[in-house]
Design a protein around this motif. Structure first.
Motif, PDB file in Angstrom:
ATOM      1  N   LEU A  29       0.826  -1.208   0.000  1.00 50.90           N
ATOM      2  CA  LEU A  29       0.000   0.000   0.000  1.00 50.90           C
ATOM      3  C   LEU A  29       0.863   1.261   0.000  1.00 50.90           C
ATOM      4  N   SER A  30       1.505   1.485  -1.101  1.00 50.33           N
ATOM      5  CA  SER A  30       2.323   2.684  -1.260  1.00 50.33           C
ATOM      6  C   SER A  30       1.428   3.908  -1.402  1.00 50.33           C
ATOM      7  N   ASN A  31       2.047   5.097  -1.405  1.00 52.99           N
ATOM      8  CA  ASN A  31       1.285   6.322  -1.623  1.00 52.99           C
ATOM      9  C   ASN A  31       0.503   6.238  -2.929  1.00 52.99           C
ATOM     10  N   ALA A  32       1.152   5.723  -3.974  1.00 52.33           N
ATOM     11  CA  ALA A  32       0.510   5.647  -5.284  1.00 52.33           C
ATOM     12  C   ALA A  32      -0.689   4.708  -5.261  1.00 52.33           C
ATOM     13  N   VAL A  33      -0.550   3.558  -4.612  1.00 52.72           N
ATOM     14  CA  VAL A  33      -1.658   2.596  -4.554  1.00 52.72           C
ATOM     15  C   VAL A  33      -2.828   3.191  -3.781  1.00 52.72           C
ATOM     16  N   ARG A  34      -2.558   3.831  -2.649  1.00 53.07           N
ATOM     17  CA  ARG A  34      -3.650   4.440  -1.870  1.00 53.07           C
ATOM     18  C   ARG A  34      -4.361   5.515  -2.686  1.00 53.07           C
ATOM     19  N   ARG A  35      -3.580   6.347  -3.359  1.00 57.71           N
ATOM     20  CA  ARG A  35      -4.162   7.429  -4.153  1.00 57.71           C
ATOM     21  C   ARG A  35      -5.038   6.866  -5.273  1.00 57.71           C
ATOM     22  N   ASP A  36      -4.515   5.873  -5.975  1.00 55.14           N
ATOM     23  CA  ASP A  36      -5.254   5.314  -7.107  1.00 55.14           C
ATOM     24  C   ASP A  36      -6.485   4.540  -6.644  1.00 55.14           C
ATOM     25  N   LEU A  37      -6.358   3.827  -5.526  1.00 60.09           N
ATOM     26  CA  LEU A  37      -7.503   3.069  -5.026  1.00 60.09           C
ATOM     27  C   LEU A  37      -8.611   4.011  -4.560  1.00 60.09           C
ATOM     28  N   LYS A  38      -8.223   5.071  -3.882  1.00 59.84           N
ATOM     29  CA  LYS A  38      -9.227   6.050  -3.425  1.00 59.84           C
ATOM     30  C   LYS A  38      -9.942   6.678  -4.631  1.00 59.84           C
ATOM     31  N   ALA A  39      -9.203   6.986  -5.681  1.00 61.61           N
ATOM     32  CA  ALA A  39      -9.812   7.579  -6.869  1.00 61.61           C
ATOM     33  C   ALA A  39     -10.806   6.616  -7.510  1.00 61.61           C
ATOM     34  N   VAL A  40     -10.451   5.345  -7.582  1.00 62.64           N
ATOM     35  CA  VAL A  40     -11.345   4.342  -8.161  1.00 62.64           C
ATOM     36  C   VAL A  40     -12.598   4.190  -7.310  1.00 62.64           C
ATOM     37  N   LEU A  41     -12.438   4.150  -5.989  1.00 61.95           N
ATOM     38  CA  LEU A  41     -13.597   4.017  -5.104  1.00 61.95           C
ATOM     39  C   LEU A  41     -14.516   5.227  -5.214  1.00 61.95           C
ATOM     40  N   ASP A  42     -13.940   6.416  -5.378  1.00 63.51           N
ATOM     41  CA  ASP A  42     -14.764   7.612  -5.558  1.00 63.51           C
ATOM     42  C   ASP A  42     -15.551   7.530  -6.866  1.00 63.51           C
ATOM     43  N   THR A  43     -14.905   6.974  -7.890  1.00 67.13           N
ATOM     44  CA  THR A  43     -15.597   6.795  -9.170  1.00 67.13           C
ATOM     45  C   THR A  43     -16.777   5.848  -9.014  1.00 67.13           C
ATOM     46  N   VAL A  44     -16.563   4.739  -8.322  1.00 70.55           N
ATOM     47  CA  VAL A  44     -17.631   3.763  -8.099  1.00 70.55           C
ATOM     48  C   VAL A  44     -18.761   4.394  -7.291  1.00 70.55           C
ATOM     49  N   ALA A  45     -18.406   5.160  -6.261  1.00 69.65           N
ATOM     50  CA  ALA A  45     -19.420   5.781  -5.399  1.00 69.65           C
ATOM     51  C   ALA A  45     -20.295   6.758  -6.179  1.00 69.65           C
ATOM     52  N   GLY A  46     -19.750   7.339  -7.235  1.00 72.39           N
ATOM     53  CA  GLY A  46     -20.495   8.328  -7.999  1.00 72.39           C
ATOM     54  C   GLY A  46     -21.416   7.741  -9.050  1.00 72.39           C
ATOM     55  N   ARG A  47     -21.401   6.426  -9.185  1.00 70.37           N
ATOM     56  CA  ARG A  47     -22.262   5.791 -10.187  1.00 70.37           C
ATOM     57  C   ARG A  47     -23.500   5.203  -9.521  1.00 70.37           C
ATOM     58  N   GLY A  48     -24.570   5.146 -10.253  1.00 70.40           N
ATOM     59  CA  GLY A  48     -25.793   4.584  -9.695  1.00 70.40           C
ATOM     60  C   GLY A  48     -26.233   3.311 -10.376  1.00 70.40           C
ATOM     61  N   ASP A  49     -25.402   2.757 -11.278  1.00 71.96           N
ATOM     62  CA  ASP A  49     -25.809   1.596 -12.071  1.00 71.96           C
ATOM     63  C   ASP A  49     -25.106   0.306 -11.656  1.00 71.96           C
ATOM     64  N   LEU A  50     -24.408   0.310 -10.519  1.00 72.89           N
ATOM     65  CA  LEU A  50     -23.630  -0.865 -10.107  1.00 72.89           C
ATOM     66  C   LEU A  50     -24.337  -1.618  -8.984  1.00 72.89           C
ATOM     67  N   THR A  51     -24.220  -2.938  -9.010  1.00 70.70           N
ATOM     68  CA  THR A  51     -24.892  -3.766  -7.996  1.00 70.70           C
ATOM     69  C   THR A  51     -23.952  -4.246  -6.908  1.00 70.70           C
ATOM     70  N   PHE A  52     -22.696  -4.500  -7.213  1.00 74.56           N
ATOM     71  CA  PHE A  52     -21.709  -4.833  -6.175  1.00 74.56           C
ATOM     72  C   PHE A  52     -20.304  -4.652  -6.723  1.00 74.56           C
ATOM     73  N   LEU A  53     -19.318  -4.702  -5.813  1.00 77.46           N
ATOM     74  CA  LEU A  53     -17.907  -4.486  -6.157  1.00 77.46           C
ATOM     75  C   LEU A  53     -17.075  -5.657  -5.648  1.00 77.46           C
ATOM     76  N   VAL A  54     -16.123  -6.078  -6.468  1.00 77.02           N
ATOM     77  CA  VAL A  54     -15.157  -7.107  -6.067  1.00 77.02           C
ATOM     78  C   VAL A  54     -13.766  -6.497  -6.126  1.00 77.02           C
ATOM     79  N   LEU A  55     -13.031  -6.638  -5.031  1.00 79.28           N
ATOM     80  CA  LEU A  55     -11.667  -6.118  -4.936  1.00 79.28           C
ATOM     81  C   LEU A  55     -10.711  -7.294  -4.853  1.00 79.28           C
ATOM     82  N   HIS A  56      -9.671  -7.300  -5.684  1.00 77.71           N
ATOM     83  CA  HIS A  56      -8.682  -8.386  -5.609  1.00 77.71           C
ATOM     84  C   HIS A  56      -7.309  -7.859  -6.008  1.00 77.71           C
ATOM     85  N   GLY A  57      -6.298  -8.675  -5.752  1.00 77.31           N
ATOM     86  CA  GLY A  57      -4.929  -8.311  -6.079  1.00 77.31           C
ATOM     87  C   GLY A  57      -4.429  -9.080  -7.280  1.00 77.31           C
TER      88      GLY A  57
END
Length: 695
Positions: A29-57
């Protein structure tokens, strides 16, 4: 639709968001990973057409934890708690598909999801206390809500890792599947919102929980991080979630900047830096290993390979020795089973893959043979010559010598390019350190193979130049000698041991001497007697104990008497100490703990500086790793070289000058140490370089 960033990838598959963390090698969880993950989660939060999210490595890990290298740098937004909060607040159900390592901050992220699916062999845990910190993104509060406070306190306080199967049994994982991403895409269809932060947390049996907490805090009383983490788990049963998480974060930030945490981070990175620049070696070619010599060291080495899943053949000289070796091997394996480190089924597999024989022909299939006979050059040469007569031309040959000249032994091998020293530490199946010592003719390929083999054993390899005592025993010999000066001048063994154990050593020097056997160092002193500087102060007390047959634990008496349950100075040692002081006309003087510790640390750092100047050690950090992993130096102090920088090299030089005076004026402050002290540069400023194979 795809959105791609450098380290986190978002794929929208129908109405499902698949988030992939892709930051080689372990998705830290480097600075870059945290920044990019937060940006992706914000994108998901702003959508209304999604039913669930799967996170993996991606690749082999979910997330192996924080990027330790960044913890000494100024913090960058977003923090991990901000990322975890963004995941926790998503309105749609979330699942973590876990493979490989899911540790520290990685598990905190997984626990912020509504469900977790893992492979049976995944590794999950919160090992932050080993770095002198506590989880800082809700780990001490979410874990007890999933596995219960008792199990959470034990896991976090003891830094215990669970397999995926164990995590499922404990409630941390919802489902096991060999393909967790595919399973999550199905499991998520019927999943409702289930925030772990909303779950209640209660101790099922307050009395039993209190007993567990008391026992854990007693066991980890030396670790502020562990006892703090346990208290935070207790808070999960009494304090509202948000308040308890705020307490956790405050504790994390305080501990992160402590001297202990800084030293532990240094040690962590130092261990991973050993062997830097070495190419990978294909371990597939090593299916069977031979060990010549079935004594304590030989059986320990064989067991180390057995635990790593490598078939092993042990060669002994006669049937009686074979029987003794088999018993020794089985007994050590039974101890591991009794401690829960190996299952009964696995122990039977290891026994079945280990052969003890007098037939040297059994070495023919071995890709590596380790000589582990008595520490005598003639005996070792004979064993090495026997090995090369019975192995293939491409097999590697190693010696487990502690002191002897590799070049002198290499002549018995025939093809010295395939010959290397592998200095294991007793007990070999437990101790993490292995010094790798090339002879002058050892090929780079052989060194790289040795590095890979030691890593395969889950041990720490450190490359050493071919000088007497290598790195560890060279420093330890100087340490022993100067502690004996303190002894003769007035500090009894239990006084010296007590001071160093209070500093954090696992055992003081005299307890260590008894454990390893006084006769081993005695043999070395006798071998070096002819070349000893006649001006050098020589303390005869240990020699006199050996002459009386007191070799330490193996004889029931050495510096200490082992007939009772508590450590106490032996009557003979006390008498001999008094007699030797009287014979030398020494008026006993008291020593404080601070004086004893300062002398020990300065001697170690000085010898380490000499090793660096001679090219025996590749780096300052390698020396610290050797002393931590092989000699019980307190990990929380970072090692003798790290400690010297923290003390200040000018003070170390002053203390070393006093040590030289105590030793009869023989020896010197290492010129490199004095130079750095004069210029104000730390030992840590010295670059890594290849050790010398010259004697």
């Amino acid at each position: 639709m795809d959105e791609t960033s450098r380290s986190v990838h978002l794929e929208i598959r129908g109405t499902v968001a698949i988030v992939t963390i892709d930051s080689p090698p372990v998705n830290a969880l480097s600075n870059a990973v945290r920044r990019d993950l937060k940006a992706v989660l914000d994108t998901v939060a702003g959508r209304g057409d999604l039913t669930f999210l799967v996170l993996h490595g991606a690749r082999t890990s979910f997330v192996a934890g924080a990027d330790i290298r960044e913890m000494d740098l100024p913090a960058e937004a977003p923090s991990l708690p901000e990322v975890v909060q963004a995941l926790d607040r998503l309105a749609i159900p979330t699942l973590a598909a876990i493979t490989g390592a899911c540790l520290g901050g990685g598990l905190e992220i997984a626990m912020a999801c509504d469900a977790r699916i893992a492979t049976a062999d995944a590794r999950l845990g919160l090992p932050e206390t080993t770095l002198g910190i506590v989880p800082g993104a809700g780990g001490t509060q979410r874990l007890p809500r999933l596995v219960g406070p008792r199990m959470a306190a034990e896991m976090i306080g003891s830094a215990r890792l669970l397999t995926g199967a164990e995590a499922r049994d404990g409630g941390l994982v919802d489902l096991l599947d060999p393909s967790p991403l595919a399973a999550a895409l199905t499991y998520g269809l019927g999943l409702g919102k289930r925030r772990v932060s909303d779950l209640p947390c209660m101790a099922d049996d307050s009395e039993a929980f209190a007993e567990t907490v008391a026992a854990l805090k007693a066991r980890h009383r030396r670790s502020v991080a562990a006892t703090t983490a346990i208290d935070l788990v207790v808070a999960s049963t009494k304090v509202p979630f948000e308040e308890a998480v705020a307490r956790e974060r405050a504790a994390f930030l305080t501990l992160k900047d402590s001297d202990t945490a800084r030293a532990l981070r240094y040690a962590f990175l130092a261990e991973r830096g050993t062997g830097a620049g070495m190419a990978k070696w294909d371990m597939a070619s090593l299916r069977q290993v031979g060990v010549v010599g079935g004594g304590t060291m030989g059986t320990g080495i064989a067991l180390a390979f057995g635990l790593a899943g490598v078939s092993t053949t042990v060669i002994e000289r006669d049937d009686a020795s074979c029987a003794a070796a088999r018993t020794r091997f089985a007994d050590q394996l039974a101890i591991l089973v009794g401690k829960g480190r190996v299952t009964q089924v696995r122990s039977l597999e290891i026994l079945g893959a280990t052969e003890v024989s007098t037939d040297w022909q059994a070495l023919r299939p071995c890709g590596l043979v380790v000589e582990a006979v008595y520490e005598d050059a003639a005996v070792k040469k004979e064993a090495l010559a026997g090995i090369v007569r019975h192995i293939t031309d491409d097999a590697l040959v190693a010696t487990n010598t502690s002191y002897l000249d590799l070049d002198a032994l290499a002549g018995a091998v025939g093809t010295p390019s395939r010959f290397v020293g592998l200095h294991f530490f007793a007990p070999a199946h437990v101790m993490k350190l292995v010094e790798i010592v090339p002879a002058a003719a050892t090929s780079r390929g052989t060194i790289e193979a040795a590095m890979a083999i030691v890593r395969r054993l889950s041990k720490t390899p450190v490359l050493s130049g071919n000088r007497e005592g290598f790195i560890g025993n060279r420093i330890f010999d100087a340490y022993r000698r100067h502690m004996e000066y303190l002894l003769e001048d007035g500090a009894d063994p239990d006084r010296i041991d007590g001071a160093l154990e209070a500093y954090g050593f696992a055992m003081g020097p005299f307890a260590v001497f008894d454990l390893s056997g006084l006769d081993i160092a005695w043999a070395m002193r006798k071998r070096k007697a002819a070349t000893r500087d006649p001006r050098e102060r020589y303390v005869r007390i240990a020699d006199r104990l050996c002459e009386a047959g007191d070799f330490g634990r193996k004889t029931g008496q050495g510096w200490y008497d082992y007939s009772g349950t508590e450590r106490r100075l032996s009557a003979r040692a006390a008498a001999v100490i008094d007699e030797e002081r009287a014979a030398r006309g020494i008026e006993r003087r008291p020593f404080t703990d601070e004086e004893i510790v300062a002398r020990a640390l300065s001697v170690m750092a000085n010898e380490g500086a000499a090793l660096l100047a001679e090219g025996v050690a590749a780096s300052v950090s390698d020396i610290d790793v050797v002393m931590i992993s092989g000699y019980g130096f307190p990990r929380a102090k970072g090692g003798p070289m790290y400690a010297a920088d923290r003390t200040g090299l000018s003070r170390v030089v002053d203390e070393m000058e006093a040590a030289i005076r105590a030793g009869g004026g023989v020896g010197e402050v290492a010129p490199l140490l004095r130079k750095l002290a004069d210029t104000g540069e730390p030992l840590a400023s010295l670059p890594r370089r290849a050790p010398s194979a010259d004697r």
